[in-house]
Design a protein around this motif. Structure first.
Motif, PDB file in Angstrom:
ATOM      1  N   HIS A   1    -110.916  36.369 -26.361  1.00  0.00           N
ATOM      2  CA  HIS A   1    -110.158  36.037 -25.991  1.00  0.00           C
ATOM      3  C   HIS A   1    -109.308  35.088 -26.226  1.00  0.00           C
ATOM      4  O   HIS A   1    -107.628  34.692 -25.785  1.00  0.00           O
ATOM      5  N   ARG A   2    -109.457  35.028 -27.823  1.00  0.00           N
ATOM      6  CA  ARG A   2    -108.284  33.431 -28.251  1.00  0.00           C
ATOM      7  C   ARG A   2    -108.294  32.847 -27.496  1.00  0.00           C
ATOM      8  O   ARG A   2    -106.397  33.062 -27.037  1.00  0.00           O
ATOM      9  N   ASP A   3    -108.557  32.819 -26.281  1.00  0.00           N
ATOM     10  CA  ASP A   3    -108.043  31.153 -25.356  1.00  0.00           C
ATOM     11  C   ASP A   3    -108.454  29.568 -26.242  1.00  0.00           C
ATOM     12  O   ASP A   3    -108.754  29.291 -27.130  1.00  0.00           O
ATOM     13  N   ARG A   4    -107.148  28.432 -25.572  1.00  0.00           N
ATOM     14  CA  ARG A   4    -107.011  27.029 -25.779  1.00  0.00           C
ATOM     15  C   ARG A   4    -108.046  26.541 -24.658  1.00  0.00           C
ATOM     16  O   ARG A   4    -107.110  26.760 -23.490  1.00  0.00           O
ATOM     17  N   MET A   5    -108.795  26.123 -24.740  1.00  0.00           N
ATOM     18  CA  MET A   5    -109.490  25.174 -23.466  1.00  0.00           C
ATOM     19  C   MET A   5    -108.967  23.328 -23.751  1.00  0.00           C
ATOM     20  O   MET A   5    -109.063  23.005 -25.247  1.00  0.00           O
ATOM     21  N   ALA A   6    -109.070  23.227 -23.189  1.00  0.00           N
ATOM     22  CA  ALA A   6    -109.080  21.261 -22.733  1.00  0.00           C
ATOM     23  C   ALA A   6    -109.761  20.942 -22.064  1.00  0.00           C
ATOM     24  O   ALA A   6    -109.950  21.380 -21.178  1.00  0.00           O
ATOM     25  N   PHE A   7    -110.981  20.295 -22.492  1.00  0.00           N
ATOM     26  CA  PHE A   7    -111.369  19.382 -21.616  1.00  0.00           C
ATOM     27  C   PHE A   7    -111.576  18.040 -21.808  1.00  0.00           C
ATOM     28  O   PHE A   7    -110.688  17.446 -22.470  1.00  0.00           O
ATOM     29  N   LEU A   8    -111.207  17.887 -20.714  1.00  0.00           N
ATOM     30  CA  LEU A   8    -110.763  16.662 -19.334  1.00  0.00           C
ATOM     31  C   LEU A   8    -112.123  16.138 -18.644  1.00  0.00           C
ATOM     32  O   LEU A   8    -112.581  16.570 -18.129  1.00  0.00           O
TER      33      LEU A   8
ATOM     34  N   ALA B   1    -113.249  22.017 -18.889  1.00  0.00           N
ATOM     35  CA  ALA B   1    -112.686  22.746 -19.298  1.00  0.00           C
ATOM     36  C   ALA B   1    -111.738  23.753 -19.324  1.00  0.00           C
ATOM     37  O   ALA B   1    -112.215  24.528 -17.960  1.00  0.00           O
ATOM     38  N   LEU B   2    -110.578  23.541 -19.479  1.00  0.00           N
ATOM     39  CA  LEU B   2    -109.224  24.291 -18.492  1.00  0.00           C
ATOM     40  C   LEU B   2    -109.497  24.948 -19.448  1.00  0.00           C
ATOM     41  O   LEU B   2    -108.801  25.192 -20.983  1.00  0.00           O
ATOM     42  N   VAL B   3    -108.628  26.708 -18.824  1.00  0.00           N
ATOM     43  CA  VAL B   3    -109.743  27.876 -19.607  1.00  0.00           C
ATOM     44  C   VAL B   3    -107.155  28.496 -20.018  1.00  0.00           C
ATOM     45  O   VAL B   3    -106.536  27.305 -19.208  1.00  0.00           O
ATOM     46  N   ASN B   4    -107.094  28.323 -21.119  1.00  0.00           N
ATOM     47  CA  ASN B   4    -105.051  28.712 -21.286  1.00  0.00           C
ATOM     48  C   ASN B   4    -104.786  27.437 -21.071  1.00  0.00           C
ATOM     49  O   ASN B   4    -103.710  27.807 -20.568  1.00  0.00           O
ATOM     50  N   ALA B   5    -105.242  26.281 -21.894  1.00  0.00           N
ATOM     51  CA  ALA B   5    -104.231  25.245 -21.894  1.00  0.00           C
ATOM     52  C   ALA B   5    -103.519  24.608 -23.022  1.00  0.00           C
ATOM     53  O   ALA B   5    -103.191  23.708 -23.434  1.00  0.00           O
ATOM     54  N   ASN B   6    -102.732  26.199 -23.005  1.00  0.00           N
ATOM     55  CA  ASN B   6    -101.555  25.613 -23.620  1.00  0.00           C
ATOM     56  C   ASN B   6    -100.284  24.629 -23.721  1.00  0.00           C
ATOM     57  O   ASN B   6     -99.643  24.227 -24.864  1.00  0.00           O
ATOM     58  N   ALA B   7     -99.920  23.985 -22.725  1.00  0.00           N
ATOM     59  CA  ALA B   7     -99.656  23.337 -22.102  1.00  0.00           C
ATOM     60  C   ALA B   7     -99.746  21.556 -22.517  1.00  0.00           C
ATOM     61  O   ALA B   7     -98.728  20.631 -22.031  1.00  0.00           O
ATOM     62  N   LEU B   8    -101.093  21.601 -22.653  1.00  0.00           N
ATOM     63  CA  LEU B   8    -102.324  20.518 -22.626  1.00  0.00           C
ATOM     64  C   LEU B   8    -102.287  20.063 -23.774  1.00  0.00           C
ATOM     65  O   LEU B   8    -102.400  21.030 -24.954  1.00  0.00           O
ATOM     66  N   SER B   9    -102.269  18.787 -24.370  1.00  0.00           N
ATOM     67  CA  SER B   9    -102.445  18.397 -26.039  1.00  0.00           C
ATOM     68  C   SER B   9    -103.506  16.748 -25.137  1.00  0.00           C
ATOM     69  O   SER B   9    -103.519  17.002 -23.810  1.00  0.00           O
TER      70      SER B   9
ATOM     71  N   PRO C   1     -96.937  21.914 -12.586  1.00  0.00           N
ATOM     72  CA  PRO C   1     -97.305  22.057 -11.311  1.00  0.00           C
ATOM     73  C   PRO C   1     -98.695  23.012 -13.575  1.00  0.00           C
ATOM     74  O   PRO C   1     -97.969  23.229 -13.832  1.00  0.00           O
ATOM     75  N   PHE C   2    -100.406  22.355 -12.978  1.00  0.00           N
ATOM     76  CA  PHE C   2    -101.054  22.973 -13.940  1.00  0.00           C
ATOM     77  C   PHE C   2    -101.787  24.142 -12.617  1.00  0.00           C
ATOM     78  O   PHE C   2    -102.745  23.483 -12.032  1.00  0.00           O
ATOM     79  N   ALA C   3    -102.350  25.328 -12.803  1.00  0.00           N
ATOM     80  CA  ALA C   3    -103.060  25.891 -11.718  1.00  0.00           C
ATOM     81  C   ALA C   3    -105.017  25.145 -12.637  1.00  0.00           C
ATOM     82  O   ALA C   3    -104.540  25.616 -13.587  1.00  0.00           O
ATOM     83  N   THR C   4    -105.577  26.333 -11.803  1.00  0.00           N
ATOM     84  CA  THR C   4    -107.194  25.410 -12.687  1.00  0.00           C
ATOM     85  C   THR C   4    -107.948  26.166 -12.167  1.00  0.00           C
ATOM     86  O   THR C   4    -109.000  26.643 -11.638  1.00  0.00           O
ATOM     87  N   LYS C   5    -107.280  27.648 -11.401  1.00  0.00           N
ATOM     88  CA  LYS C   5    -107.968  29.320 -11.267  1.00  0.00           C
ATOM     89  C   LYS C   5    -109.547  29.344 -12.386  1.00  0.00           C
ATOM     90  O   LYS C   5    -110.551  29.750 -11.625  1.00  0.00           O
ATOM     91  N   TYR C   6    -109.390  29.008 -13.352  1.00  0.00           N
ATOM     92  CA  TYR C   6    -110.584  29.629 -14.212  1.00  0.00           C
ATOM     93  C   TYR C   6    -111.156  28.608 -15.537  1.00  0.00           C
ATOM     94  O   TYR C   6    -111.597  28.217 -16.401  1.00  0.00           O
ATOM     95  N   THR C   7    -111.462  27.518 -14.179  1.00  0.00           N
ATOM     96  CA  THR C   7    -111.459  26.439 -15.000  1.00  0.00           C
ATOM     97  C   THR C   7    -113.810  26.559 -15.286  1.00  0.00           C
ATOM     98  O   THR C   7    -113.950  26.780 -14.672  1.00  0.00           O
ATOM     99  N   GLN C   8    -113.966  25.642 -16.391  1.00  0.00           N
ATOM    100  CA  GLN C   8    -115.483  25.794 -16.520  1.00  0.00           C
ATOM    101  C   GLN C   8    -116.544  24.836 -16.865  1.00  0.00           C
ATOM    102  O   GLN C   8    -115.473  24.073 -17.510  1.00  0.00           O
ATOM    103  N   ALA C   9    -117.071  25.801 -17.031  1.00  0.00           N
ATOM    104  CA  ALA C   9    -118.246  24.101 -17.311  1.00  0.00           C
ATOM    105  C   ALA C   9    -118.616  24.809 -18.552  1.00  0.00           C
ATOM    106  O   ALA C   9    -118.883  26.193 -19.396  1.00  0.00           O
ATOM    107  N   VAL C  10    -119.286  24.561 -19.758  1.00  0.00           N
ATOM    108  CA  VAL C  10    -119.409  24.592 -21.383  1.00  0.00           C
ATOM    109  C   VAL C  10    -121.118  24.154 -21.495  1.00  0.00           C
ATOM    110  O   VAL C  10    -120.960  22.354 -21.870  1.00  0.00           O
TER     111      VAL C  10
END
Length: 539
Positions: free
Chosen positions: A315-322, A370-378, A343-352
């Motif tokens: 999936h070539r995703d970007r994940m943010a650990f919060l 883990a927030l998936v497709n978190a391209n806007a986060l740093s 706003p930031f949607a959290t529909k695909y939040t995961q545990a890793v």
């Protein structure tokens, strides 16, 4: 939500937070940290068999090491988050890189934990990387539990190891159990509080839980002979010198409970798990950026402490650990991104769990999501609901290695730009730039040279943009301001660049001797240390 419902949810959040234990394992390379991570998961029944760092036979590599480079080299490169249910508690174990070259990732992780396990090799004791990481824990007021590992191998005297901890880092050791048998002849453990003796039996290859047998102390002398006599004499000595556990001292960072064991054959792991549950602090109110504190019962808030891309190659995703600081998280809730107000949607939040994932339906303070497709986060970003929340920034560590990076193939320049920007956002390296060098030749700044290997590998494999590096003869970086930058840039043996992540101006200097001369000859020049947990190269 009604007042009654709001009160009920707050009580629920407080109760769930009290069940959480969020901790990291810190150590010097090769002390057995990843093996200990596996052993903890095994004893908590999160996995059925443990794999050593270098898998043997049909045994797999460690669950937390998911990158190809980690599995190939047998070292941990990036931190991993493992959630383990143990009894009535939820353990959030943040495994971290053991190698010193990847210590910046560890410093970020230590901003997200409430406790740390300091892992010592029974033969080597305190080592340089362990000392650095302990200082970060001290600066962040993170209480430390000490686990003396590899007691099944030849090592030092236990009293000698305790004395070293106290003398070198000023942390008063308080043993909770004591080994019977010298290092290399590990027979079992005596619980100091109860006097119970647990004899340990190795399982084939250490792949399953060690067999434990409780033996009456009066019978232990007959079973273990002289080793039992020596252990009881050492226990008497500990009592005479007052080496007892005190909770207040532990939470204040003045003392450390100490346990002995061996992670590879799974000896003493149950004692460590029970100690975490009983002694490690639950999530509490988190200090905010304005001197206040965010109660765990407040509306949802959390801070990103790590970014990771392409954990799932499909999936070539970007994940943010919060790390959740307050409130209850429910999948699908819309959060506010503190940096942008969007706003930031959290529909695909995961545990890793290592390389494995599962969907998160709800989570509480202390949990890591883990927030998936978190391209806007740093790294350092805050997410929240309700009124704005701002937490202190997560500082970057002072780099000591620098290299100019260029694309080997000019036609791949767009891929090159995208890859460098992503690795910078993840914190794999710090990316510096200047008008003189141009955007096509950014300078990569790293704590250790192996970070450059990770960059080279990922740029080629993930972005199809192979790079070439030209190493620079700088070893120090200091912060300056726009007023002083021209004068600093004109100095011999120095260069001013801008850090892309935050726009700060850094002066790169050849070595500490040149730094001393510059300071002596230019007393008004701004050259501030880049602090991270209070650690800096000697000046």
């Amino acid at each position: 939500m009604s007042v009654v419902a709001d009160r009920q949810q707050s009580q629920e959040v407080v109760g769930e937070a009290a069940r959480r234990r969020t901790f990291a394992v810190i150590s010097h390379p090769d002390a057995g940290k990843s093996t200990l991570t596996e052993a903890l998961a095994l004893h908590a029944a999160a996995i059925t068999s443990a794999g050593a760092v270098h898998g043997k036979g049909e045994r797999k590599g460690v669950t937390s090491d998911w990158m190809e480079m980690e599995q190939a080299r047998g070292i941990s490169i990036t931190s991993a988050a493992l959630r383990i249910d143990y009894g009535d508690c939820v353990l959030n174990l943040l495994d971290t890189p053991g190698h010193a070259d990847f210590s910046e990732d560890t410093y970020r992780v230590l901003s997200a934990v409430d406790c740390a396990i300091m892992l010592l090799d029974s033969a080597k004791g305190l080592e340089s990387q362990t000392l650095k990481l302990f200082e970060v824990c001290r600066a962040r007021r993170v209480p430390v539990i000490t686990f003396v590992n590899k007691w099944d191998r030849p090592g030092r005297e236990p009293l000698e190891l305790l004395d070293e901890v106290e003398q070198r880092i000023g942390l008063r050791p308080a043993p909770l159990n004591w080994p019977v048998g010298i290092a290399g002849d590990f027979r079992g453990l005596v619980d100091r509080a109860t006097g119970r003796y647990t004899k340990l039996y190795r399982t084939p290859g250490g792949a399953t839980r060690a067999v434990e047998e409780d033996i009456d102390p009066e019978q232990a002398g007959e079973v273990e002979g002289q080793e039992w006599v020596q252990a009881t004499e050492e226990l008497d000595l500990l009592g005479e010198i007052g080496a007892h556990f005190e909770e207040e001292s532990f939470l204040a960072g003045e003392s450390s409970p100490v346990l002995f064991g061996a992670a590879l054959p799974n000896f003493g792991i149950s004692s460590l798990l029970n100690t975490l549950v009983d002694l490690a602090p639950a999530p509490g109110d988190k200090p905010d950026a304005h001197g206040g504190a965010r109660p765990v019962s407040a509306p949802f808030s959390g801070q990103v402490f790590k970014m990771q891309a392409n954990m799932d190659k499909a999936h070539r995703d970007r994940m943010a650990f919060l790390r959740i600081a307050s409130g209850r998280f429910d999948r699908g809730m819309v959060l506010t991104h503190g940096a942008t107000g969007r706003p930031f949607a959290t529909k695909y939040t995961q545990a890793v769990f290592g390389s494995e994932r599962s969907t998160v339906e709800d989570a509480y303070p202390g949990d890591v999501i883990a927030l998936v497709n978190a391209n806007a986060l740093s790294v350092g970003d805050t997410l929240y609901t309700g009124p704005k929340v701002e937490f202190p920034a997560i500082p970057s560590f002072a780099p000591e290695h620098f290299a100019v990076c260029r694309a080997k193939d000019a036609s791949r320049y767009k891929q090159f730009q995208r890859g460098i920007a992503q690795l910078d956002a993840e914190g794999v390296v710090q990316v510096l730039s200047s008008e003189v060098r141009g955007e096509q030749a950014p300078v990569l700044a790293a704590v250790g040279p192996l970070q450059f290997d990770v960059v080279t590998d990922r740029m080629a494999q993930e972005f199809n943009a192979p790079i070439e590096l030209a190493h620079l003869d700088y070893t120090l970086a200091r912060r300056t301001d726009a007023t002083c930058a021209p004068a600093a840039h004109a100095l011999s043996g120095a260069e001013v660049l801008k850090r892309r992540a935050d726009g700060e101006l850094l002066v790169l200097i050849h070595n500490k001797y040149r730094l001393r001369v510059i300071k002596r000859d230019n007393p008004d020049l701004v050259l501030e240390p880049l602090l991270a947990g209070g650690t800096e190269p000697d000046e």
